[in-house]
Design an enzyme around this catalytic site. Sequence first.
Site, PDB file in Angstrom:
ATOM      1  N   GLY A   1      11.520   7.501   0.654  1.00 23.14           N
ATOM      2  CA  GLY A   1      12.011   6.478   1.581  1.00 23.14           C
ATOM      3  C   GLY A   1      12.327   5.123   0.968  1.00 23.14           C
ATOM      4  O   GLY A   1      13.034   5.012  -0.045  1.00 23.14           O
ATOM      5  N   ILE A   2      11.766   4.098   1.594  1.00 23.25           N
ATOM      6  CA  ILE A   2      12.103   2.711   1.246  1.00 23.25           C
ATOM      7  C   ILE A   2      11.631   2.370  -0.174  1.00 23.25           C
ATOM      8  O   ILE A   2      12.358   1.759  -0.954  1.00 23.25           O
ATOM      9  CB  ILE A   2      11.467   1.751   2.285  1.00 23.25           C
ATOM     10  CG1 ILE A   2      12.077   2.023   3.673  1.00 23.25           C
ATOM     11  CG2 ILE A   2      11.637   0.299   1.884  1.00 23.25           C
ATOM     12  CD1 ILE A   2      11.313   1.438   4.844  1.00 23.25           C
TER      13      ILE A   2
ATOM     14  N   GLY B   1       3.776   3.507  -2.345  1.00 23.47           N
ATOM     15  CA  GLY B   1       4.667   4.343  -1.525  1.00 23.47           C
ATOM     16  C   GLY B   1       6.047   4.462  -2.139  1.00 23.47           C
ATOM     17  O   GLY B   1       7.067   4.365  -1.443  1.00 23.47           O
ATOM     18  N   ALA B   2       6.074   4.721  -3.476  1.00 27.00           N
ATOM     19  CA  ALA B   2       7.370   4.743  -4.177  1.00 27.00           C
ATOM     20  C   ALA B   2       8.005   6.132  -4.230  1.00 27.00           C
ATOM     21  O   ALA B   2       9.129   6.269  -4.686  1.00 27.00           O
ATOM     22  CB  ALA B   2       7.172   4.208  -5.603  1.00 27.00           C
ATOM     23  N   SER B   3       7.294   7.135  -3.744  1.00 29.13           N
ATOM     24  CA  SER B   3       7.798   8.505  -3.937  1.00 29.13           C
ATOM     25  C   SER B   3       8.898   8.902  -2.953  1.00 29.13           C
ATOM     26  O   SER B   3       9.647   9.844  -3.206  1.00 29.13           O
ATOM     27  CB  SER B   3       6.631   9.493  -3.824  1.00 29.13           C
ATOM     28  OG  SER B   3       5.983   9.314  -2.595  1.00 29.13           O
TER      29      SER B   3
ATOM     30  N   TYR C   1      -0.784   3.746  14.716  1.00 27.33           N
ATOM     31  CA  TYR C   1       0.127   3.076  13.791  1.00 27.33           C
ATOM     32  C   TYR C   1       0.170   1.574  14.069  1.00 27.33           C
ATOM     33  O   TYR C   1       0.006   0.748  13.167  1.00 27.33           O
ATOM     34  CB  TYR C   1       1.520   3.691  13.931  1.00 27.33           C
ATOM     35  CG  TYR C   1       2.578   3.087  13.024  1.00 27.33           C
ATOM     36  CD1 TYR C   1       2.446   3.147  11.641  1.00 27.33           C
ATOM     37  CD2 TYR C   1       3.722   2.482  13.554  1.00 27.33           C
ATOM     38  CE1 TYR C   1       3.437   2.611  10.804  1.00 27.33           C
ATOM     39  CE2 TYR C   1       4.712   1.955  12.717  1.00 27.33           C
ATOM     40  CZ  TYR C   1       4.564   2.023  11.352  1.00 27.33           C
ATOM     41  OH  TYR C   1       5.532   1.496  10.527  1.00 27.33           O
TER      42      TYR C   1
HETATM   43  N1  LIG Z   1      10.890   4.206   8.559  1.00 30.10           N
HETATM   44  C1  LIG Z   1      10.804   3.266   9.503  1.00 30.10           C
HETATM   45  O1  LIG Z   1      11.443   3.342  10.578  1.00 30.10           O
HETATM   46  C2  LIG Z   1       9.942   2.052   9.273  1.00 30.10           C
HETATM   47  C3  LIG Z   1      10.056   0.992  10.177  1.00 30.10           C
HETATM   48  C4  LIG Z   1       9.273  -0.127   9.993  1.00 30.10           C
HETATM   49  C5  LIG Z   1       8.388  -0.202   8.927  1.00 30.10           C
HETATM   50  N2  LIG Z   1       8.282   0.850   8.065  1.00 30.10           N
HETATM   51  C6  LIG Z   1       7.301   0.750   6.976  1.00 30.10           C
HETATM   52  O2  LIG Z   1       7.962   1.014   5.752  1.00 30.10           O
HETATM   53  C7  LIG Z   1       7.010   1.504   4.809  1.00 30.10           C
HETATM   54  C8  LIG Z   1       7.611   2.686   4.064  1.00 30.10           C
HETATM   55  O3  LIG Z   1       7.853   3.731   4.983  1.00 30.10           O
HETATM   56  P1  LIG Z   1       9.045   4.792   4.831  1.00 30.10           P
HETATM   57  O4  LIG Z   1       9.842   4.717   6.067  1.00 30.10           O
HETATM   58  O5  LIG Z   1       9.707   4.662   3.516  1.00 30.10           O
HETATM   59  O6  LIG Z   1       8.204   6.148   4.925  1.00 30.10           O
HETATM   60  P2  LIG Z   1       8.131   7.420   3.958  1.00 30.10           P
HETATM   61  O7  LIG Z   1       9.482   7.821   3.538  1.00 30.10           O
HETATM   62  O8  LIG Z   1       7.281   8.392   4.681  1.00 30.10           O
HETATM   63  O9  LIG Z   1       7.345   6.859   2.688  1.00 30.10           O
HETATM   64  C9  LIG Z   1       5.992   6.493   2.782  1.00 30.10           C
HETATM   65  C10 LIG Z   1       5.457   6.294   1.385  1.00 30.10           C
HETATM   66  O10 LIG Z   1       4.038   6.040   1.491  1.00 30.10           O
HETATM   67  C11 LIG Z   1       3.348   6.967   0.657  1.00 30.10           C
HETATM   68  N3  LIG Z   1       2.069   7.365   1.228  1.00 30.10           N
HETATM   69  C12 LIG Z   1       1.874   7.966   2.433  1.00 30.10           C
HETATM   70  N4  LIG Z   1       0.584   8.285   2.582  1.00 30.10           N
HETATM   71  C13 LIG Z   1      -0.050   7.879   1.439  1.00 30.10           C
HETATM   72  C14 LIG Z   1      -1.385   7.947   0.991  1.00 30.10           C
HETATM   73  N5  LIG Z   1      -2.341   8.497   1.744  1.00 30.10           N
HETATM   74  N6  LIG Z   1      -1.689   7.441  -0.222  1.00 30.10           N
HETATM   75  C15 LIG Z   1      -0.723   6.884  -0.996  1.00 30.10           C
HETATM   76  N7  LIG Z   1       0.561   6.779  -0.632  1.00 30.10           N
HETATM   77  C16 LIG Z   1       0.899   7.282   0.579  1.00 30.10           C
HETATM   78  C17 LIG Z   1       4.268   8.187   0.586  1.00 30.10           C
HETATM   79  O11 LIG Z   1       4.058   8.947  -0.593  1.00 30.10           O
HETATM   80  P3  LIG Z   1       3.227  10.327  -0.692  1.00 30.10           P
HETATM   81  O12 LIG Z   1       3.483  11.098   0.554  1.00 30.10           O
HETATM   82  O13 LIG Z   1       3.772  10.924  -1.937  1.00 30.10           O
HETATM   83  O14 LIG Z   1       1.823   9.882  -0.826  1.00 30.10           O
HETATM   84  C18 LIG Z   1       5.638   7.542   0.540  1.00 30.10           C
HETATM   85  O15 LIG Z   1       5.982   7.196  -0.774  1.00 30.10           O
HETATM   86  C19 LIG Z   1       5.748   1.840   5.609  1.00 30.10           C
HETATM   87  O16 LIG Z   1       4.781   0.839   5.394  1.00 30.10           O
HETATM   88  C20 LIG Z   1       6.213   1.805   7.059  1.00 30.10           C
HETATM   89  O17 LIG Z   1       5.183   1.437   7.945  1.00 30.10           O
HETATM   90  C21 LIG Z   1       9.046   1.976   8.206  1.00 30.10           C
END
Ligand SMILES: NC(=O)c1ccc[n+]([C@@H]2O[C@H](COP(=O)([O-])OP(=O)(O)OC[C@H]3O[C@@H](n4cnc5c(N)ncnc54)[C@H](OP(=O)(O)O)[C@@H]3O)[C@@H](O)[C@H]2O)c1
Length: 286
Positions: A39-40, A35-37, A179
């Site tokens: 957000g976090i 998930g490097a593309s 989720y």
């Molecule tokens: N944001 C929040 O409020 C929050 C809170 C608590 C925990 N988290 C956790 O933090 C982590 C990162 O989330 P984020 O907030 O950074 O979200 P994000 O910006 O949506 O990033 C999610 C990442 O996961 C990748 N991903 C999604 N679907 C995928 C698939 N089918 N195959 C491979 N890669 C996939 C996406 O890349 P592609 O779309 O390019 O595949 C993207 O790089 C997650 O595990 C989330 O549950 C987030």
Amino acid sequence: MKKFNFCEYFMFPPLNINREKLEQKLSGKTLLITGASYGIGKSLCHLLAGMSVHLVITARSTDKLLILKSEIEKQGTKVSVFSCNLYNTLECENLINFLKNISGGIDIFISNAGKSIRRPLNQSLERFHDYQRTMNLNYFAPVQLCLYLIPVLKKNKGHIISVSAVNVLLEPAPYWAAYQASKTAFDQWLRSNIPELNTMGITTSIIYLPLVKTRMIAPTPIYKNFPARKPIDAAIIIAKAIISKQNSYKPWWLFICQFASLTASKWFRIICTFYVKKNEKNRNSL
Ligand SMILES: NC(=O)c1ccc[n+]([C@@H]2O[C@H](COP(=O)([O-])OP(=O)(O)OC[C@H]3O[C@@H](n4cnc5c(N)ncnc54)[C@H](OP(=O)(O)O)[C@@H]3O)[C@@H](O)[C@H]2O)c1
């Protein structure tokens, strides 16, 4: 100019990282970041840019990963890209085959890729795939990767870092079933295996994140005005776990919510039912 938000400051005090210490800890290591593309994950890659590490980055968006690679390699850090859709077991297997060719293997696995879905049950009746996808990405993919990586991490005295959510430690909220069930599944899997992993010399850290301002929360209008961390803060929290090898990270106020979850779950359910009824009424009147 952005207005100072006291509540956000109080809940999320500013963070900083000792880059020198981080660099010392990481020097010569290979990190797998899913998930490097966006957000976090993306923020974490930027934080590590310039260090003498090898980043193996993965997600579906090849274009985003390639841009990130070129930005980070300009700062002298080696990056390998493998794009795959982790909804799919075979694509996850392809990633594993790619990892087999990484010389020295992976030292730190940051399980970060994730997807959230907020959807009422009565709008989910024809959408079993929502549950399959969240389970595949948030549970089965990290398990599949861990099963391959465990012998490698054992050899390298490695580290598994799971990017989890505070929700899994609290009373579940309505609309988030897909989720929450999938994030809780991986949390339980990892926690159950911690004694065995630690016995093998593998460190584990679970990062229970609060709300973070990424594209993940953008579709939920109610979150617009909620206090939330920035993606770079979440990246710093992960980096701190790399340095300290702490078992878990929780925001300081989480124990209050956990106490309320335990002692007032009946009231929480009453409030949630009221909230759902109100939403249903609003929807029916449209
Ligand atoms: N944001 C929040 O409020 C929050 C809170 C608590 C925990 N988290 C956790 O933090 C982590 C990162 O989330 P984020 O907030 O950074 O979200 P994000 O910006 O949506 O990033 C999610 C990442 O996961 C990748 N991903 C999604 N679907 C995928 C698939 N089918 N195959 C491979 N890669 C996939 C996406 O890349 P592609 O779309 O390019 O595949 C993207 O790089 C997650 O595990 C989330 O549950 C987030």
